[in-house]
Design a protein around this motif. Structure first.
Motif, PDB file in Angstrom:
ATOM      1  N   ASN A 123      -0.657-113.537 -85.498  1.00  0.00           N
ATOM      2  CA  ASN A 123       0.132-114.745 -85.250  1.00  0.00           C
ATOM      3  C   ASN A 123      -0.746-115.890 -84.747  1.00  0.00           C
ATOM      4  OD1 ASN A 123       2.450-113.405 -86.027  1.00  0.00           O
ATOM      5  ND2 ASN A 123       3.099-112.933 -83.936  1.00  0.00           N
ATOM      6  N   THR A 124      -1.758-115.554 -83.967  1.00  0.00           N
ATOM      7  CA  THR A 124      -2.685-116.574 -83.494  1.00  0.00           C
ATOM      8  C   THR A 124      -3.459-117.188 -84.654  1.00  0.00           C
ATOM      9  OG1 THR A 124      -2.943-115.398 -81.387  1.00  0.00           O
ATOM     10  CG2 THR A 124      -4.612-117.045 -81.931  1.00  0.00           C
ATOM     11  N   ALA A 125      -3.899-116.334 -85.579  1.00  0.00           N
ATOM     12  CA  ALA A 125      -4.612-116.832 -86.763  1.00  0.00           C
ATOM     13  C   ALA A 125      -3.711-117.730 -87.607  1.00  0.00           C
ATOM     14  CB  ALA A 125      -5.122-115.652 -87.597  1.00  0.00           C
ATOM     15  N   VAL A 126      -2.438-117.337 -87.736  1.00  0.00           N
ATOM     16  CA  VAL A 126      -1.488-118.162 -88.492  1.00  0.00           C
ATOM     17  C   VAL A 126      -1.308-119.518 -87.813  1.00  0.00           C
ATOM     18  CG1 VAL A 126       0.927-118.381 -89.196  1.00  0.00           C
ATOM     19  CG2 VAL A 126      -0.268-116.211 -89.509  1.00  0.00           C
ATOM     20  N   ALA A 127      -1.210-119.516 -86.482  1.00  0.00           N
ATOM     21  CA  ALA A 127      -1.048-120.768 -85.739  1.00  0.00           C
ATOM     22  C   ALA A 127      -2.259-121.681 -85.940  1.00  0.00           C
ATOM     23  CB  ALA A 127      -0.853-120.472 -84.253  1.00  0.00           C
ATOM     24  N   ILE A 128      -3.457-121.118 -85.925  1.00  0.00           N
ATOM     25  CA  ILE A 128      -4.668-121.912 -86.136  1.00  0.00           C
ATOM     26  C   ILE A 128      -4.701-122.477 -87.552  1.00  0.00           C
ATOM     27  CG2 ILE A 128      -7.192-121.774 -86.301  1.00  0.00           C
ATOM     28  CD1 ILE A 128      -7.128-119.802 -83.982  1.00  0.00           C
ATOM     29  N   ILE A 129      -4.283-121.674 -88.522  1.00  0.00           N
ATOM     30  CA  ILE A 129      -4.230-122.158 -89.916  1.00  0.00           C
ATOM     31  C   ILE A 129      -3.246-123.317 -90.038  1.00  0.00           C
ATOM     32  CG2 ILE A 129      -3.535-121.539 -92.262  1.00  0.00           C
ATOM     33  CD1 ILE A 129      -4.621-118.725 -91.715  1.00  0.00           C
ATOM     34  N   VAL A 130      -2.106-123.215 -89.358  1.00  0.00           N
ATOM     35  CA  VAL A 130      -1.118-124.293 -89.390  1.00  0.00           C
ATOM     36  C   VAL A 130      -1.692-125.559 -88.759  1.00  0.00           C
ATOM     37  CG1 VAL A 130       1.116-125.048 -88.478  1.00  0.00           C
ATOM     38  CG2 VAL A 130       0.868-122.748 -89.433  1.00  0.00           C
ATOM     39  N   VAL A 131      -2.417-125.400 -87.661  1.00  0.00           N
ATOM     40  CA  VAL A 131      -3.043-126.552 -86.989  1.00  0.00           C
ATOM     41  C   VAL A 131      -4.011-127.266 -87.931  1.00  0.00           C
ATOM     42  CG1 VAL A 131      -4.711-127.181 -85.196  1.00  0.00           C
ATOM     43  CG2 VAL A 131      -2.770-125.717 -84.628  1.00  0.00           C
ATOM     44  N   TRP A 132      -4.847-126.490 -88.603  1.00  0.00           N
ATOM     45  CA  TRP A 132      -5.813-127.090 -89.535  1.00  0.00           C
ATOM     46  C   TRP A 132      -5.102-127.685 -90.751  1.00  0.00           C
ATOM     47  CZ3 TRP A 132     -11.122-127.785 -89.435  1.00  0.00           C
ATOM     48  CH2 TRP A 132     -11.776-127.300 -88.303  1.00  0.00           C
ATOM     49  N   ALA A 133      -4.013-127.057 -91.192  1.00  0.00           N
ATOM     50  CA  ALA A 133      -3.276-127.581 -92.346  1.00  0.00           C
ATOM     51  C   ALA A 133      -2.637-128.925 -92.019  1.00  0.00           C
ATOM     52  CB  ALA A 133      -2.206-126.575 -92.773  1.00  0.00           C
ATOM     53  N   VAL A 134      -2.018-129.035 -90.839  1.00  0.00           N
ATOM     54  CA  VAL A 134      -1.411-130.310 -90.431  1.00  0.00           C
ATOM     55  C   VAL A 134      -2.470-131.388 -90.305  1.00  0.00           C
ATOM     56  CG1 VAL A 134      -0.174-131.480 -88.568  1.00  0.00           C
ATOM     57  CG2 VAL A 134       0.534-129.195 -89.285  1.00  0.00           C
ATOM     58  N   SER A 135      -3.614-131.036 -89.731  1.00  0.00           N
ATOM     59  CA  SER A 135      -4.712-131.995 -89.594  1.00  0.00           C
ATOM     60  C   SER A 135      -5.239-132.415 -90.965  1.00  0.00           C
ATOM     61  CB  SER A 135      -5.843-131.389 -88.759  1.00  0.00           C
ATOM     62  OG  SER A 135      -5.380-130.974 -87.495  1.00  0.00           O
ATOM     63  N   SER A 136      -5.302-131.465 -91.889  1.00  0.00           N
ATOM     64  CA  SER A 136      -5.787-131.777 -93.236  1.00  0.00           C
ATOM     65  C   SER A 136      -4.818-132.681 -93.989  1.00  0.00           C
ATOM     66  CB  SER A 136      -6.006-130.479 -94.023  1.00  0.00           C
ATOM     67  OG  SER A 136      -6.965-129.657 -93.382  1.00  0.00           O
ATOM     68  N   LEU A 137      -3.512-132.498 -93.758  1.00  0.00           N
ATOM     69  CA  LEU A 137      -2.524-133.381 -94.385  1.00  0.00           C
ATOM     70  C   LEU A 137      -2.695-134.825 -93.896  1.00  0.00           C
ATOM     71  CD1 LEU A 137       0.729-131.190 -94.320  1.00  0.00           C
ATOM     72  CD2 LEU A 137      -0.654-131.830 -96.316  1.00  0.00           C
ATOM     73  N   ASN A 138      -3.043-134.960 -92.625  1.00  0.00           N
ATOM     74  CA  ASN A 138      -3.312-136.295 -92.089  1.00  0.00           C
ATOM     75  C   ASN A 138      -4.515-136.927 -92.788  1.00  0.00           C
ATOM     76  OD1 ASN A 138      -3.470-138.545 -90.201  1.00  0.00           O
ATOM     77  ND2 ASN A 138      -5.136-137.434 -89.220  1.00  0.00           N
ATOM     78  N   ILE A 139      -5.554-136.132 -93.029  1.00  0.00           N
ATOM     79  CA  ILE A 139      -6.741-136.639 -93.722  1.00  0.00           C
ATOM     80  C   ILE A 139      -6.412-136.989 -95.164  1.00  0.00           C
ATOM     81  CG2 ILE A 139      -9.074-136.051 -94.469  1.00  0.00           C
ATOM     82  CD1 ILE A 139      -8.694-136.593 -91.462  1.00  0.00           C
ATOM     83  N   LEU A 140      -5.576-136.159 -95.797  1.00  0.00           N
ATOM     84  CA  LEU A 140      -5.174-136.443 -97.180  1.00  0.00           C
ATOM     85  C   LEU A 140      -4.435-137.776 -97.268  1.00  0.00           C
ATOM     86  CD1 LEU A 140      -4.907-135.552-100.130  1.00  0.00           C
ATOM     87  CD2 LEU A 140      -2.827-134.304 -99.479  1.00  0.00           C
TER      88      LEU A 140
END
Length: 319
Positions: free
Chosen positions: A138-155
């Motif tokens: 679950n921690t790994a999933v949370a980190i992936i979500v954090v990076w995904a949200v940040s990447s959407l901002n960059i996109l």
């Protein structure tokens, strides 16, 4: 007339010398502390990967993610600062990549703080279910979500950059030093930045404050470990302070733009140096100091590595 020209030449040479001296002084005053904290952060990252207890505990995994983002952000900020101080200009594509990477890491920090706050909330309010809710997966999933949200901002920022009038440029070589202000696209980008920043930090603040209130309520329960609740409450307060400092970094550019309309260039440069130290560099150093000092398990191993592996009492080492 000749004397006047000679005097003017001497004054100009003196101003250039003072300007060079100031640049060298400010560069030294920022680079030395930055290198020290980069070393501390790097050692902290190595420490968090050196023991099984760190690699298999959720809060240490989240701390590793937070420190990684802060370290990259600090290194990029110092690189851009030194390039500007040395008056080295980049091409627009290279500058754009560096600025986008800096934006990526700056968003990861507050989002990770939110996840860390929720982890502390679960640890205090649901201690019996903590091991089943806060798992490595679950921690790994949370980190992936954090990076995904940040990447959407960059996109979104990349899409906005497509409106930049590159065809009107004589060359892709920048005339000014690389910064987010130099890549100002237009009102759409400005509006997006304001909305995204407000949504991000309001949401993060609500999550951390709600976790704090939940821990406060749980602390009054007779079945709750008082020491654990007090420590979690203090940790959440520190998270809120860190979030506030992260928010201060987002007002760095608007403040400089507002000041630039009234202040002279030399005054603006001096103010920018002060802002850089207290708004950009200092907040990125706090995570390593806070957790390296407060957490006994980390502190023992961190001191061991910082002291070049001097022999410590084996009883102080975590198993």
């Amino acid at each position: 007339m000749l004397y006047a020209n000679q005097s003017l030449t001497n004054v100009t040479a003196e101003q250039q010398y003072v300007g060079l001296l100031e640049r060298v002084l400010f560069s030294t005053l920022t680079t030395v502390p930055c290198c020290v904290f980069l070393f501390i952060n790097g050692t902290m990252l190595f420490t968090l990967r050196s023991k099984t207890v760190f690699r298999e505990t959720s809060r240490y995994i989240l701390l590793f993610n937070l420190l990684s983002a802060d370290t990259v952000q600090m290194a990029l900020s110092q690189l851009l600062y030194l390039l500007a101080t040395c008056r080295v200009t980049l091409t627009y594509p290279v500058c754009g990549v560096l600025v986008l990477l800096a934006n990526l890491t700056s968003v990861i920090s507050p989002l990770t703080l939110v996840v860390m706050s929720l982890e502390r909330y679960v640890a205090v309010c649901y201690p019996l279910r903590h091991s089943t809710i806060i798992t490595i997966r679950n921690t790994a999933v949370a980190i992936i979500v954090v990076w995904a949200v940040s990447s959407l901002n960059i996109l979104a920022r990349v899409i906005l950059m497509l409106d930049f009038p590159f065809e009107d440029l004589e060359s892709l070589q920048m005339k000014d030093f690389c910064s987010e202000i130099s890549l100002y696209i237009g009102p759409k980008s400005d509006d997006y930045d304001n909305v995204y920043t407000c949504v991000l930090f309001v949401s993060a603040s609500v999550a951390i404050i709600s976790s704090y209130i939940g821990v406060m309520i749980a602390a009054r329960s007779a079945s709750t470990d008082k020491a654990s609740a007090r420590k979690a409450r203090n940790t959440l307060l520190l998270h809120l302070v860190q979030l506030g400092l992260s928010l201060s970094a987002t007002i760095h550019n608007p403040l400089l733009i507002a000041i630039s309309k009234t202040a002279m260039r030399i005054v603006l440069v001096r103010i920018q140096n002060v802002f850089y130290v207290f708004i950009i560099i200092l907040p990125r150093c706090l995570s390593a100091l806070i957790y390296g000092i407060r957490d006994h398990t980390i502190r023992c191993v961190l001191v061991y590595h910082l002291c070049c592996r001097l022999k410590l009492l084996s009883s102080d080492w975590p198993s």
